[in-house]
Design a protein around this motif. Structure first.
Motif, mmCIF file in Angstrom:
data_model
loop_
_atom_site.group_PDB
_atom_site.id
_atom_site.type_symbol
_atom_site.label_atom_id
_atom_site.label_comp_id
_atom_site.label_asym_id
_atom_site.label_seq_id
_atom_site.Cartn_x
_atom_site.Cartn_y
_atom_site.Cartn_z
ATOM 1 N N PRO A 27 0.839 -1.199 0.000
ATOM 2 C CA PRO A 27 0.000 0.000 0.000
ATOM 3 C C PRO A 27 0.872 1.246 0.000
ATOM 4 O O PRO A 27 1.973 1.253 0.558
ATOM 5 C CB PRO A 27 -0.799 -0.124 1.298
ATOM 6 C CG PRO A 27 0.071 -0.951 2.183
ATOM 7 C CD PRO A 27 0.818 -1.889 1.275
ATOM 8 N N LEU A 28 0.395 2.283 -0.653
ATOM 9 C CA LEU A 28 1.102 3.559 -0.718
ATOM 10 C C LEU A 28 0.169 4.668 -0.239
ATOM 11 O O LEU A 28 -1.009 4.440 0.003
ATOM 12 C CB LEU A 28 1.523 3.856 -2.165
ATOM 13 C CG LEU A 28 2.401 2.831 -2.865
ATOM 14 C CD1 LEU A 28 2.556 3.195 -4.334
ATOM 15 C CD2 LEU A 28 3.751 2.748 -2.198
ATOM 16 N N GLY A 29 0.692 5.842 -0.135
ATOM 17 C CA GLY A 29 -0.129 7.009 0.158
ATOM 18 C C GLY A 29 -0.787 6.967 1.518
ATOM 19 O O GLY A 29 -0.245 6.438 2.482
ATOM 20 N N SER A 30 -1.990 7.522 1.565
ATOM 21 C CA SER A 30 -2.672 7.703 2.843
ATOM 22 C C SER A 30 -2.987 6.381 3.531
ATOM 23 O O SER A 30 -2.956 6.300 4.757
ATOM 24 C CB SER A 30 -3.959 8.509 2.652
ATOM 25 O OG SER A 30 -4.830 7.843 1.762
ATOM 26 N N PHE A 31 -3.284 5.338 2.761
ATOM 27 C CA PHE A 31 -3.603 4.066 3.408
ATOM 28 C C PHE A 31 -2.372 3.490 4.102
ATOM 29 O O PHE A 31 -2.472 2.902 5.165
ATOM 30 C CB PHE A 31 -4.161 3.046 2.412
ATOM 31 C CG PHE A 31 -4.722 1.828 3.087
ATOM 32 C CD1 PHE A 31 -6.020 1.830 3.568
ATOM 33 C CD2 PHE A 31 -3.953 0.687 3.278
ATOM 34 C CE1 PHE A 31 -6.545 0.726 4.221
ATOM 35 C CE2 PHE A 31 -4.465 -0.419 3.930
ATOM 36 C CZ PHE A 31 -5.768 -0.399 4.402
ATOM 37 N N LEU B 113 -0.061 5.185 5.418
ATOM 38 C CA LEU B 113 0.196 6.011 6.596
ATOM 39 C C LEU B 113 -0.982 5.899 7.547
ATOM 40 O O LEU B 113 -2.036 6.458 7.309
ATOM 41 C CB LEU B 113 0.393 7.478 6.193
ATOM 42 C CG LEU B 113 1.592 7.753 5.312
ATOM 43 C CD1 LEU B 113 1.544 9.188 4.803
ATOM 44 C CD2 LEU B 113 2.871 7.486 6.067
ATOM 45 N N LEU B 114 -0.833 5.108 8.567
ATOM 46 C CA LEU B 114 -1.838 4.982 9.626
ATOM 47 C C LEU B 114 -3.163 4.423 9.133
ATOM 48 O O LEU B 114 -4.221 4.818 9.611
ATOM 49 C CB LEU B 114 -2.065 6.335 10.306
ATOM 50 C CG LEU B 114 -0.805 7.046 10.773
ATOM 51 C CD1 LEU B 114 -1.137 8.431 11.277
ATOM 52 C CD2 LEU B 114 -0.093 6.227 11.833
ATOM 53 N N ASP B 115 -3.139 3.526 8.175
ATOM 54 C CA ASP B 115 -4.337 2.878 7.650
ATOM 55 C C ASP B 115 -5.346 3.864 7.096
ATOM 56 O O ASP B 115 -6.538 3.621 7.130
ATOM 57 C CB ASP B 115 -5.026 2.029 8.718
ATOM 58 C CG ASP B 115 -4.218 0.837 9.113
ATOM 59 O OD1 ASP B 115 -4.651 0.159 10.026
ATOM 60 O OD2 ASP B 115 -3.169 0.576 8.504
ATOM 61 N N SER B 116 -4.892 4.969 6.661
ATOM 62 C CA SER B 116 -5.723 6.021 6.079
ATOM 63 C C SER B 116 -6.590 6.666 7.152
ATOM 64 O O SER B 116 -7.384 6.018 7.817
ATOM 65 C CB SER B 116 -6.614 5.495 4.956
ATOM 66 O OG SER B 116 -7.491 6.496 4.518
ATOM 67 N N THR B 117 -6.417 7.948 7.305
ATOM 68 C CA THR B 117 -7.231 8.673 8.284
ATOM 69 C C THR B 117 -8.441 9.310 7.627
ATOM 70 O O THR B 117 -9.268 9.896 8.304
ATOM 71 C CB THR B 117 -6.401 9.773 8.973
ATOM 72 O OG1 THR B 117 -5.831 10.610 7.958
ATOM 73 C CG2 THR B 117 -5.317 9.173 9.832
ATOM 74 N N MET B 118 -8.550 9.190 6.329
ATOM 75 C CA MET B 118 -9.692 9.775 5.631
ATOM 76 C C MET B 118 -10.645 8.667 5.206
ATOM 77 O O MET B 118 -10.290 7.804 4.419
ATOM 78 C CB MET B 118 -9.233 10.546 4.393
ATOM 79 C CG MET B 118 -8.277 11.687 4.716
ATOM 80 S SD MET B 118 -8.964 12.907 5.848
ATOM 81 C CE MET B 118 -10.149 13.679 4.791
ATOM 82 N N GLY B 119 -11.834 8.696 5.742
ATOM 83 C CA GLY B 119 -12.814 7.676 5.416
ATOM 84 C C GLY B 119 -13.244 7.737 3.963
ATOM 85 O O GLY B 119 -13.295 8.793 3.354
ATOM 86 N N GLY B 120 -13.538 6.571 3.397
ATOM 87 C CA GLY B 120 -14.051 6.507 2.040
ATOM 88 C C GLY B 120 -13.026 6.742 0.951
ATOM 89 O O GLY B 120 -13.375 6.865 -0.212
ATOM 90 N N GLY B 121 -11.772 6.829 1.319
ATOM 91 C CA GLY B 121 -10.733 7.076 0.334
ATOM 92 C C GLY B 121 -10.362 5.828 -0.440
ATOM 93 O O GLY B 121 -10.765 4.721 -0.113
ATOM 94 N N ASP B 122 -9.601 6.046 -1.490
ATOM 95 C CA ASP B 122 -9.137 4.914 -2.278
ATOM 96 C C ASP B 122 -7.876 4.333 -1.640
ATOM 97 O O ASP B 122 -7.348 4.879 -0.669
ATOM 98 C CB ASP B 122 -8.873 5.331 -3.723
ATOM 99 C CG ASP B 122 -7.787 6.400 -3.829
ATOM 100 O OD1 ASP B 122 -7.383 6.958 -2.794
ATOM 101 O OD2 ASP B 122 -7.342 6.664 -4.943
ATOM 102 N N ILE B 123 -7.427 3.226 -2.186
ATOM 103 C CA ILE B 123 -6.209 2.592 -1.700
ATOM 104 C C ILE B 123 -5.222 2.562 -2.854
ATOM 105 O O ILE B 123 -5.466 1.910 -3.872
ATOM 106 C CB ILE B 123 -6.467 1.157 -1.196
ATOM 107 C CG1 ILE B 123 -7.474 1.171 -0.055
ATOM 108 C CG2 ILE B 123 -5.161 0.508 -0.754
ATOM 109 C CD1 ILE B 123 -7.896 -0.213 0.387
ATOM 110 N N ASP B 124 -4.137 3.288 -2.714
ATOM 111 C CA ASP B 124 -3.077 3.253 -3.709
ATOM 112 C C ASP B 124 -2.148 2.100 -3.349
ATOM 113 O O ASP B 124 -1.804 1.923 -2.184
ATOM 114 C CB ASP B 124 -2.293 4.569 -3.707
ATOM 115 C CG ASP B 124 -3.185 5.766 -4.021
ATOM 116 O OD1 ASP B 124 -3.927 5.674 -5.006
ATOM 117 O OD2 ASP B 124 -3.121 6.759 -3.282
ATOM 118 N N ALA B 125 -1.753 1.328 -4.354
ATOM 119 C CA ALA B 125 -0.885 0.187 -4.090
ATOM 120 C C ALA B 125 0.000 -0.062 -5.308
ATOM 121 O O ALA B 125 -0.324 0.344 -6.432
ATOM 122 C CB ALA B 125 -1.715 -1.063 -3.792
#
Length: 126
Positions: free
Chosen positions: A101-105, A107-119
């Motif tokens: 996983p990359l990006g927000s996910f 970093l801390l399992d993504s802190t923004m709900g409903g976001g995508d998962i970059d990988a």
């Protein structure tokens, strides 16, 4: 989100200097977060929660399940490509791939709900 603050506080208490670093250059800092960092993190978490932007535990679990499924798909795909390139079943079974996983996910399992998962998929070259 509370676990992030707990981990950060634990890092502040430890603050051990590693004997060596990995990579080309040394880290900018090995210090953990200071009290101001912790207060600002708490304030950010509060704003995210108030605006319903914090990821729920259910969303986090769903994200991890998606990554696990993607890992399984990529592993099967690499196995099939290995066989199509003439590798034996044993050699194909020994091939590996990793979905990161990359990006927000990441970093801390993504802190923004409903976001995508970059990988990114790291696969062998045949």
């Amino acid at each position: 989100l509370a676990s992030v603050v707990t981990l950060a506080m634990a890092a502040v208490k430890k603050q051990k200097v590693p004997a060596k670093h990995l990579g080309v250059s040394p880290p900018i800092s090995i210090a953990g977060p200071d009290q101001l960092d912790l207060r600002e993190t708490t304030a950010l978490e509060t704003v995210l929660t108030e605006h319903d932007a914090a990821e729920s535990e259910e969303q986090s679990k769903r994200g991890h399940a998606v990554l696990q499924t993607l890992q399984e798909v990529v592993t099967r795909w690499v196995h099939g490509v290995a066989l199509s390139h003439g590798l034996s079943k044993e050699q194909a079974d020994a091939t590996a791939a990793k979905v990161l996983p990359l990006g927000s996910f990441a970093l801390l399992d993504s802190t923004m709900g409903g976001g995508d998962i970059d990988a990114v998929a790291v696969v062998p070259y045949f």
